[in-house]
Design a protein around this motif. Structure first.
Motif, PDB file in Angstrom:
ATOM      1  N   ARG A   1       0.700  -1.135   0.281  1.00  0.00           N
ATOM      2  CA  ARG A   1       0.289   0.156  -0.157  1.00  0.00           C
ATOM      3  C   ARG A   1       0.652   1.159   0.480  1.00  0.00           C
ATOM      4  NH1 ARG A   1      -5.258  -1.310   2.240  1.00  0.00           N
ATOM      5  NH2 ARG A   1      -5.715  -3.434   2.189  1.00  0.00           N
ATOM      6  N   ILE A   2       0.673   2.330  -0.568  1.00  0.00           N
ATOM      7  CA  ILE A   2       1.309   3.312  -1.149  1.00  0.00           C
ATOM      8  C   ILE A   2       0.546   5.198  -1.148  1.00  0.00           C
ATOM      9  CG2 ILE A   2       2.944   4.557  -2.310  1.00  0.00           C
ATOM     10  CD1 ILE A   2       3.421   2.437  -4.003  1.00  0.00           C
ATOM     11  N   GLY A   3       1.374   5.682  -0.078  1.00  0.00           N
ATOM     12  CA  GLY A   3       0.024   6.982   0.071  1.00  0.00           C
ATOM     13  C   GLY A   3       1.219   7.571   0.461  1.00  0.00           C
ATOM     14  N   GLU A   4       0.434   8.911   0.637  1.00  0.00           N
ATOM     15  CA  GLU A   4       0.929  10.386   0.394  1.00  0.00           C
ATOM     16  C   GLU A   4       2.489  10.153   1.984  1.00  0.00           C
ATOM     17  OE1 GLU A   4       1.717  12.295  -1.700  1.00  0.00           O
ATOM     18  OE2 GLU A   4       0.045  11.397  -3.370  1.00  0.00           O
ATOM     19  N   TYR A   5       3.156  10.981   1.750  1.00  0.00           N
ATOM     20  CA  TYR A   5       4.662  11.318   2.534  1.00  0.00           C
ATOM     21  C   TYR A   5       3.517  11.529   4.261  1.00  0.00           C
ATOM     22  CZ  TYR A   5       8.543  13.023   5.538  1.00  0.00           C
ATOM     23  OH  TYR A   5       9.784  12.299   5.844  1.00  0.00           O
ATOM     24  N   SER A   6       3.226  11.812   4.360  1.00  0.00           N
ATOM     25  CA  SER A   6       2.408  12.127   5.696  1.00  0.00           C
ATOM     26  C   SER A   6       1.014  11.474   5.924  1.00  0.00           C
ATOM     27  CB  SER A   6       1.256  13.851   5.969  1.00  0.00           C
ATOM     28  OG  SER A   6       0.551  13.853   4.567  1.00  0.00           O
ATOM     29  N   ASP A   7       0.950  10.676   5.388  1.00  0.00           N
ATOM     30  CA  ASP A   7      -0.443   9.126   5.922  1.00  0.00           C
ATOM     31  C   ASP A   7      -0.135   8.808   6.459  1.00  0.00           C
ATOM     32  OD1 ASP A   7      -1.999  10.997   3.742  1.00  0.00           O
ATOM     33  OD2 ASP A   7      -1.588   8.846   1.894  1.00  0.00           O
ATOM     34  N   GLU A   8      -0.854   7.997   7.134  1.00  0.00           N
ATOM     35  CA  GLU A   8      -0.936   6.867   7.937  1.00  0.00           C
ATOM     36  C   GLU A   8      -0.778   5.544   7.891  1.00  0.00           C
ATOM     37  OE1 GLU A   8      -2.217   9.265  12.115  1.00  0.00           O
ATOM     38  OE2 GLU A   8      -4.276   9.056  10.658  1.00  0.00           O
ATOM     39  N   VAL A   9      -0.480   5.231   6.493  1.00  0.00           N
ATOM     40  CA  VAL A   9      -0.004   4.021   5.568  1.00  0.00           C
ATOM     41  C   VAL A   9       0.639   3.313   6.272  1.00  0.00           C
ATOM     42  CG1 VAL A   9       0.344   2.614   3.503  1.00  0.00           C
ATOM     43  CG2 VAL A   9      -0.422   5.041   3.394  1.00  0.00           C
ATOM     44  N   PRO A  10       1.768   3.199   6.781  1.00  0.00           N
ATOM     45  CA  PRO A  10       2.724   2.506   7.557  1.00  0.00           C
ATOM     46  C   PRO A  10       2.148   2.262   9.134  1.00  0.00           C
ATOM     47  CG  PRO A  10       3.746   4.366   7.049  1.00  0.00           C
ATOM     48  CD  PRO A  10       2.520   5.046   6.730  1.00  0.00           C
ATOM     49  N   GLN A  11       1.698   3.184   9.478  1.00  0.00           N
ATOM     50  CA  GLN A  11       0.694   2.510  11.099  1.00  0.00           C
ATOM     51  C   GLN A  11      -0.131   1.774  10.696  1.00  0.00           C
ATOM     52  OE1 GLN A  11       1.556   5.743   9.970  1.00  0.00           O
ATOM     53  NE2 GLN A  11       3.691   5.849  11.068  1.00  0.00           N
ATOM     54  N   ARG A  12      -1.752   1.727   9.912  1.00  0.00           N
ATOM     55  CA  ARG A  12      -2.473   0.755   9.731  1.00  0.00           C
ATOM     56  C   ARG A  12      -1.906  -0.569   9.422  1.00  0.00           C
ATOM     57  NH1 ARG A  12      -4.152   5.756   7.744  1.00  0.00           N
ATOM     58  NH2 ARG A  12      -3.907   5.599   5.500  1.00  0.00           N
ATOM     59  N   SER A  13      -0.207  -0.542   7.937  1.00  0.00           N
ATOM     60  CA  SER A  13       0.228  -2.261   8.297  1.00  0.00           C
ATOM     61  C   SER A  13       0.647  -2.644   9.146  1.00  0.00           C
ATOM     62  CB  SER A  13       1.346  -1.890   7.191  1.00  0.00           C
ATOM     63  OG  SER A  13       2.354  -2.976   6.860  1.00  0.00           O
ATOM     64  N   PHE A  14       1.384  -1.522  10.443  1.00  0.00           N
ATOM     65  CA  PHE A  14       1.784  -2.126  11.422  1.00  0.00           C
ATOM     66  C   PHE A  14       0.741  -2.795  12.515  1.00  0.00           C
ATOM     67  CE2 PHE A  14       2.044  -1.883  16.300  1.00  0.00           C
ATOM     68  CZ  PHE A  14       3.725  -2.478  16.291  1.00  0.00           C
ATOM     69  N   TRP A  15      -0.404  -2.001  12.257  1.00  0.00           N
ATOM     70  CA  TRP A  15      -1.524  -2.415  13.349  1.00  0.00           C
ATOM     71  C   TRP A  15      -1.748  -3.947  13.015  1.00  0.00           C
ATOM     72  CZ3 TRP A  15      -1.161  -1.890  17.395  1.00  0.00           C
ATOM     73  CH2 TRP A  15      -0.931  -0.866  18.748  1.00  0.00           C
ATOM     74  N   ARG A  16      -2.500  -3.819  11.404  1.00  0.00           N
ATOM     75  CA  ARG A  16      -3.092  -5.175  10.858  1.00  0.00           C
ATOM     76  C   ARG A  16      -2.053  -6.598  11.254  1.00  0.00           C
ATOM     77  NH1 ARG A  16      -3.778  -1.526   5.692  1.00  0.00           N
ATOM     78  NH2 ARG A  16      -6.062  -0.745   6.629  1.00  0.00           N
ATOM     79  N   GLN A  17      -0.718  -6.194  11.282  1.00  0.00           N
ATOM     80  CA  GLN A  17      -0.312  -7.320  11.172  1.00  0.00           C
ATOM     81  C   GLN A  17       0.016  -7.200  13.306  1.00  0.00           C
ATOM     82  OE1 GLN A  17       1.210  -9.660  10.224  1.00  0.00           O
ATOM     83  NE2 GLN A  17       3.104 -10.432  10.835  1.00  0.00           N
ATOM     84  N   TRP A  18      -0.411  -6.905  13.343  1.00  0.00           N
ATOM     85  CA  TRP A  18      -0.151  -6.800  15.089  1.00  0.00           C
ATOM     86  C   TRP A  18      -1.185  -7.336  15.490  1.00  0.00           C
ATOM     87  CZ3 TRP A  18      -3.775  -5.666  18.765  1.00  0.00           C
ATOM     88  CH2 TRP A  18      -3.994  -5.750  20.147  1.00  0.00           C
ATOM     89  N   ARG A  19      -2.147  -7.130  15.089  1.00  0.00           N
ATOM     90  CA  ARG A  19      -3.399  -8.176  15.040  1.00  0.00           C
ATOM     91  C   ARG A  19      -3.576  -9.322  14.381  1.00  0.00           C
ATOM     92  NH1 ARG A  19      -8.942  -5.852  11.699  1.00  0.00           N
ATOM     93  NH2 ARG A  19      -6.835  -6.766   9.558  1.00  0.00           N
ATOM     94  N   ALA A  20      -3.064  -9.301  13.287  1.00  0.00           N
ATOM     95  CA  ALA A  20      -2.991 -11.198  13.164  1.00  0.00           C
ATOM     96  C   ALA A  20      -1.987 -12.128  13.985  1.00  0.00           C
ATOM     97  CB  ALA A  20      -2.321 -11.032  11.321  1.00  0.00           C
ATOM     98  N   MET A  21      -1.255 -11.619  14.667  1.00  0.00           N
ATOM     99  CA  MET A  21      -0.873 -11.834  15.489  1.00  0.00           C
ATOM    100  C   MET A  21      -0.823 -11.987  16.526  1.00  0.00           C
ATOM    101  SD  MET A  21       3.112 -11.625  14.226  1.00  0.00           S
ATOM    102  CE  MET A  21       4.597 -13.246  14.971  1.00  0.00           C
ATOM    103  N   MET A  22      -1.867 -11.583  17.405  1.00  0.00           N
ATOM    104  CA  MET A  22      -1.710 -11.759  17.867  1.00  0.00           C
ATOM    105  C   MET A  22      -3.496 -12.503  18.466  1.00  0.00           C
ATOM    106  SD  MET A  22      -0.800  -9.621  20.729  1.00  0.00           S
ATOM    107  CE  MET A  22      -1.438  -9.080  21.975  1.00  0.00           C
ATOM    108  N   GLY A  23      -3.323 -12.773  17.749  1.00  0.00           N
ATOM    109  CA  GLY A  23      -5.336 -13.311  17.352  1.00  0.00           C
ATOM    110  C   GLY A  23      -5.971 -12.984  17.222  1.00  0.00           C
ATOM    111  N   GLY A  24      -6.302 -11.526  16.506  1.00  0.00           N
ATOM    112  CA  GLY A  24      -7.514 -11.392  15.865  1.00  0.00           C
ATOM    113  C   GLY A  24      -7.997 -11.428  14.658  1.00  0.00           C
ATOM    114  N   VAL A  25      -9.126 -11.307  14.014  1.00  0.00           N
ATOM    115  CA  VAL A  25      -9.146 -11.647  12.671  1.00  0.00           C
ATOM    116  C   VAL A  25      -9.114 -10.989  11.675  1.00  0.00           C
ATOM    117  CG1 VAL A  25     -11.361 -13.206  13.669  1.00  0.00           C
ATOM    118  CG2 VAL A  25     -11.601 -10.561  13.040  1.00  0.00           C
TER     119      VAL A  25
END
Length: 418
Positions: A394-418
């Protein structure tokens, strides 16, 4: 306190992305993170240059589990739990060292750097059936490296490292090209701590929204003294005009904009020779791309920031230690390496003009998370404007929160969320 359902902590919809403040303040969740994230995936242990010679070792951590990374007497890389199999004492108590054998400081049991138990003091006092078999050092189940970066995993069934890194390897490769045909040497770390959750630092490394606000005074001072360096942007080199952010599968991300600042203090002649070498190796048309500025976050806690490797070490739910390693180029001139270190100290050192701002913010964030009436944090910036590649980047503008959403999707997957 009841540990909440992981799937209830993140809302990922087409028009909003929300994260519960509990992910930063819940001590039970922190313990689950250690087990399901740090003890389950690939975690950075060190750089090959830190254990360059036979017998060189580095003591480090996977989550909060102590580990020894060592180059054995056969010149191979090994990783073991930092634990004597006799009575559990910590074998390596120094951060770095060189040893032909590891000798326990408690009862002097000794082990080869390849892990075998070779000496038991006063062994005659043990029963006749006693044997050293099965009492070797406990190996870290998986060990692999990419571009000199060494990772370990406590999960024997973890996916292959190359698959885990995926498309972010291209950005590591770009960083490696800056060595101009040489290699990197990782130097002793600057260390600092802050009274906040480890995820604040992981998210912040690739946050392009905050710098002009949090670092306003630092940026003003740098501009005043002409220390920002020339920003080189070329739309034909893969460096997007105005910068961009990328979010990768498995939680990795990048923050990209402008030229790297490595050389702003370097002698012009040293700069010219360095750039000419890059052009000869990679083509003159690719030099801007090679020297483009990028921060790379490898989930969960490794940041590669041009001339700096940063390891974000969780200590407690509300305390984090950061190891910030200056990186030099083995065959570069002293002038180039000194310039790189000078710029790093000015901006990102423990008393640097930028880093101190972030530490202050992290502490304030942790205090803010104690507000129990607060239900959600908002990470929706740029959500509806993301570009998604066929491989899922996923690609966004410099100040978009793309990286943070990527982080949290992986966090949720590894922590056992759907």
């Amino acid at each position: 306190m009841d540990t909440p359902n992981i799937s209830e902590l993140i809302r990922d919809a087409a028009d909003e992305f929300l994260v519960s403040p509990r992910v930063y303040r819940d001590a039970e969740l922190y313990q689950v993170e250690l087990k399901r994230i740090f003890h389950s995936t690939w975690v950075y242990l060190g750089h090959e240059s830190e254990v360059a010679n036979r017998g060189d070792y580095k003591s480090t951590l996977i989550g909060q589990q102590p580990v020894i990374l060592v180059r054995d007497q056969d010149d191979g890389l090994k990783a073991f739990m930092n634990f004597c199999t006799h009575r559990g004492a910590l074998l390596a108590r120094e951060e770095y060292g060189n040893a032909r054998t590891f000798v326990c400081p408690y009862h002097a049991w000794s082990f080869r750097t390849s892990g075998e138990l070779i000496g038991v003091t006063d062994s005659a006092r043990y029963p006749a059936s006693f044997t050293t078999a099965g009492k070797d050092l406990i190996p870290v189940p998986r060990l692999a490296s990419y571009g000199g970066l060494v990772f370990g995993s406590l999960n024997a069934d973890v996916m292959e490292l190359g698959d885990y890194l995926g498309d972010v390897r291209a950005h590591i490769d770009r960083w490696l090209k800056r060595t101009a045909g040489s290699s990197y040497k990782v130097n002793l770390a600057h260390k600092y701590a802050f009274p906040g959750n480890w995820k604040f630092q992981s998210e912040n490394v690739v946050d392009g929204y905050h710098p002009v606000i949090v670092h306003r005074s630092a940026l003003s001072a740098l501009r005043k003294f002409d220390l920002l360096g020339k920003r080189v942007l070329d739309e034909n080199t893969g460096v997007r005009q105005g910068g961009c952010v990328r979010g990768f599968p498995n939680g990795h991300s990048t923050l990209e904009a402008g030229s790297a600042r490595d050389l702003i203090f370097a002698d012009p002649e040293a700069q010219r020779k360095y750039v000419e070498k890059l052009a000869a190796l990679h083509g003159a048309e690719n030099v801007t791309n090679v020297l483009s500025n990028q921060h790379i976050l490898i989930f969960p806690n490794l940041a590669i920031m041009d001339m700096n490797i940063r390891v974000i070490q969780p200590v407690a739910m509300n305390r984090t230690e950061v190891y910030s390693y200056p990186v030099s180029i083995v065959d570069a001139s002293d002038n180039i390496n000194a310039a790189r270190l000078q710029e790093l100290q000015l901006r990102l050192g423990t008393a640097g003009m930028v880093q101190t701002d972030d530490i202050d913010i992290f502490g304030g964030n942790q205090t803010g998370m104690s507000v129990e009436a607060a239900q959600w944090l908002i990470l929706s910036r740029g959500l509806e404007r993301e570009e998604v590649t066929p491989s899922g980047v996923r690609i966004g503008e410099y100040s978009d929160e793309v990286p943070q959403r990527s982080f949290w999707r992986q966090w949720r997957a590894m922590m056992g969320g759907v």
